[in-house]
Scaffold this motif. Sequence first.
Motif, PDB file in Angstrom:
ATOM      1  N   ASN A  99       0.839  -1.185   0.000  1.00 24.98           N
ATOM      2  CA  ASN A  99       0.000   0.000   0.000  1.00 24.98           C
ATOM      3  C   ASN A  99       0.886   1.251   0.000  1.00 24.98           C
ATOM      4  OD1 ASN A  99       0.725   0.345   2.773  1.00 24.98           O
ATOM      5  ND2 ASN A  99      -0.931  -1.003   3.376  1.00 24.98           N
ATOM      6  N   PRO A 100       0.321   2.414  -0.279  1.00 22.98           N
ATOM      7  CA  PRO A 100       1.145   3.620  -0.474  1.00 22.98           C
ATOM      8  C   PRO A 100       1.886   4.128   0.769  1.00 22.98           C
ATOM      9  CG  PRO A 100      -1.186   4.071  -0.918  1.00 22.98           C
ATOM     10  CD  PRO A 100      -1.066   2.623  -0.605  1.00 22.98           C
ATOM     11  N   ILE A 101       1.465   3.744   1.970  1.00 21.99           N
ATOM     12  CA  ILE A 101       2.133   4.285   3.166  1.00 21.99           C
ATOM     13  C   ILE A 101       3.263   3.395   3.663  1.00 21.99           C
ATOM     14  CG2 ILE A 101       0.072   5.522   3.909  1.00 21.99           C
ATOM     15  CD1 ILE A 101      -0.120   3.365   6.190  1.00 21.99           C
ATOM     16  N   ALA A 102       3.589   2.333   2.956  1.00 18.92           N
ATOM     17  CA  ALA A 102       4.592   1.367   3.418  1.00 18.92           C
ATOM     18  C   ALA A 102       6.012   1.905   3.256  1.00 18.92           C
ATOM     19  CB  ALA A 102       4.428   0.042   2.696  1.00 18.92           C
ATOM     20  N   GLN A 103       6.362   2.905   4.025  1.00 14.66           N
ATOM     21  CA  GLN A 103       7.705   3.490   4.052  1.00 14.66           C
ATOM     22  C   GLN A 103       8.105   3.693   5.506  1.00 14.66           C
ATOM     23  OE1 GLN A 103       9.777   4.034   1.552  1.00 14.66           O
ATOM     24  NE2 GLN A 103       8.308   3.326   0.044  1.00 14.66           N
ATOM     25  N   PRO A 104       9.252   3.356   5.974  1.00 12.25           N
ATOM     26  CA  PRO A 104      10.396   2.757   5.286  1.00 12.25           C
ATOM     27  C   PRO A 104      10.222   1.253   5.131  1.00 12.25           C
ATOM     28  CG  PRO A 104      10.945   3.100   7.582  1.00 12.25           C
ATOM     29  CD  PRO A 104       9.554   3.648   7.374  1.00 12.25           C
TER      30      PRO A 104
ATOM     31  N   VAL B 214       7.215  -3.871  13.686  1.00 15.98           N
ATOM     32  CA  VAL B 214       7.281  -4.400  12.328  1.00 15.98           C
ATOM     33  C   VAL B 214       5.855  -4.421  11.793  1.00 15.98           C
ATOM     34  CG1 VAL B 214       8.004  -6.325  10.888  1.00 15.98           C
ATOM     35  CG2 VAL B 214       9.226  -5.852  13.001  1.00 15.98           C
ATOM     36  N   LEU B 215       5.632  -3.708  10.696  1.00 20.04           N
ATOM     37  CA  LEU B 215       4.303  -3.576  10.120  1.00 20.04           C
ATOM     38  C   LEU B 215       4.246  -4.264   8.762  1.00 20.04           C
ATOM     39  CD1 LEU B 215       5.188  -0.501  11.400  1.00 20.04           C
ATOM     40  CD2 LEU B 215       2.740  -0.327  11.217  1.00 20.04           C
ATOM     41  N   ALA B 216       3.103  -4.826   8.427  1.00 21.88           N
ATOM     42  CA  ALA B 216       2.921  -5.471   7.127  1.00 21.88           C
ATOM     43  C   ALA B 216       2.523  -4.421   6.103  1.00 21.88           C
ATOM     44  CB  ALA B 216       1.861  -6.554   7.219  1.00 21.88           C
ATOM     45  N   GLY B 217       3.164  -4.446   4.952  1.00 21.43           N
ATOM     46  CA  GLY B 217       2.914  -3.446   3.932  1.00 21.43           C
ATOM     47  C   GLY B 217       1.728  -3.732   3.043  1.00 21.43           C
TER      48      GLY B 217
ATOM     49  N   ALA C   7       9.590  -0.552  10.842  1.00 19.62           N
ATOM     50  CA  ALA C   7       9.844  -0.862   9.435  1.00 19.62           C
ATOM     51  C   ALA C   7       8.680  -1.663   8.898  1.00 19.62           C
ATOM     52  CB  ALA C   7      11.134  -1.658   9.279  1.00 19.62           C
ATOM     53  N   TYR C   8       8.473  -1.562   7.602  1.00 18.41           N
ATOM     54  CA  TYR C   8       7.445  -2.336   6.921  1.00 18.41           C
ATOM     55  C   TYR C   8       8.088  -3.538   6.242  1.00 18.41           C
ATOM     56  CZ  TYR C   8       3.999   1.405   7.419  1.00 18.41           C
ATOM     57  OH  TYR C   8       3.126   2.317   7.928  1.00 18.41           O
ATOM     58  N   VAL C   9       7.391  -4.662   6.286  1.00 20.60           N
ATOM     59  CA  VAL C   9       7.772  -5.843   5.525  1.00 20.60           C
ATOM     60  C   VAL C   9       6.653  -6.096   4.516  1.00 20.60           C
ATOM     61  CG1 VAL C   9       9.221  -6.871   7.316  1.00 20.60           C
ATOM     62  CG2 VAL C   9       6.790  -7.397   7.269  1.00 20.60           C
ATOM     63  N   PRO C  10       6.921  -6.776   3.405  1.00 19.15           N
ATOM     64  CA  PRO C  10       5.932  -6.865   2.329  1.00 19.15           C
ATOM     65  C   PRO C  10       4.679  -7.702   2.617  1.00 19.15           C
ATOM     66  CG  PRO C  10       8.100  -7.505   1.548  1.00 19.15           C
ATOM     67  CD  PRO C  10       8.213  -7.306   2.996  1.00 19.15           C
ATOM     68  N   SER C  11       4.735  -8.684   3.515  1.00 19.39           N
ATOM     69  CA  SER C  11       3.628  -9.634   3.612  1.00 19.39           C
ATOM     70  C   SER C  11       3.128  -9.837   5.037  1.00 19.39           C
ATOM     71  CB  SER C  11       4.077 -10.972   3.049  1.00 19.39           C
ATOM     72  OG  SER C  11       3.132 -11.966   3.300  1.00 19.39           O
ATOM     73  N   LYS C  12       1.800  -9.697   5.231  1.00 18.14           N
ATOM     74  CA  LYS C  12       1.224  -9.937   6.552  1.00 18.14           C
ATOM     75  C   LYS C  12       1.127 -11.430   6.859  1.00 18.14           C
ATOM     76  CE  LYS C  12      -3.513  -9.317   4.905  1.00 18.14           C
ATOM     77  NZ  LYS C  12      -4.700  -8.481   4.992  1.00 18.14           N
TER      78      LYS C  12
END
Length: 147
Positions: A26-31, A74-77, A100-105
Motif C-alpha cells: 500500500n502507499p504508506i509502506a515506508q520505510p 514491524v508492520l505489514a505493507g 519498518a514495513y515488511v511486504p507480507s502480513k
Amino acid sequence: MAREKEAEAAEAAPELSYREQLGHLNPIAQPLASRKLTRKLYKCIRKAAKQKQIRRGVKEVQKFINKGEKGIAVLAGDTLPIDVYCHIPIMCEDRNLPYAYVPSKSDLGAAAGSKRPTCVILIKPHEEYQEAYDECLEDVEALPLPL
C-alpha cells in the motif's frame, strides 16, 4: 467445511517471492525493509516468539506503545484498508521507537508462529536473542524515515 476449503486454498497457493510481494504494497509502506533485512526481522521474530517476547496485533501493540514499552515495530505493507493501522507509525515516531514495513502480513504471522496473518508486531528486547535484536535495531534505525 469452510476451514477445510481455506486450508486447501492455502496449500494450493504458491508462495510469492519478495519482488512479487512488492506489487501488493500500500502507499504508506515506508520505510520498507530490504529483502535481507526482512529475513533478519522474521528470524528475530521467530526467536522472540519462542521466548514470548512479542506483541501481536494492532490493539495489543497500540496499548503497549502507549504504556511506554520499548522494541522494534514491524508492520505489514500489504494490509488493507490502511486506516486499520496508519496511526501506529506516528505513535512510534512520537516515542522514538524504530519501525519498518515488511511486504507480507501472512509471512509476518507465520514468523510469529501463527497460522493467521498479522499486520503489526512489536519485538521486545531479551538476552536470549540480544545479538539478533541489536543487529535488526541498527538496520531499522538506519532506514530513512518518510517525509
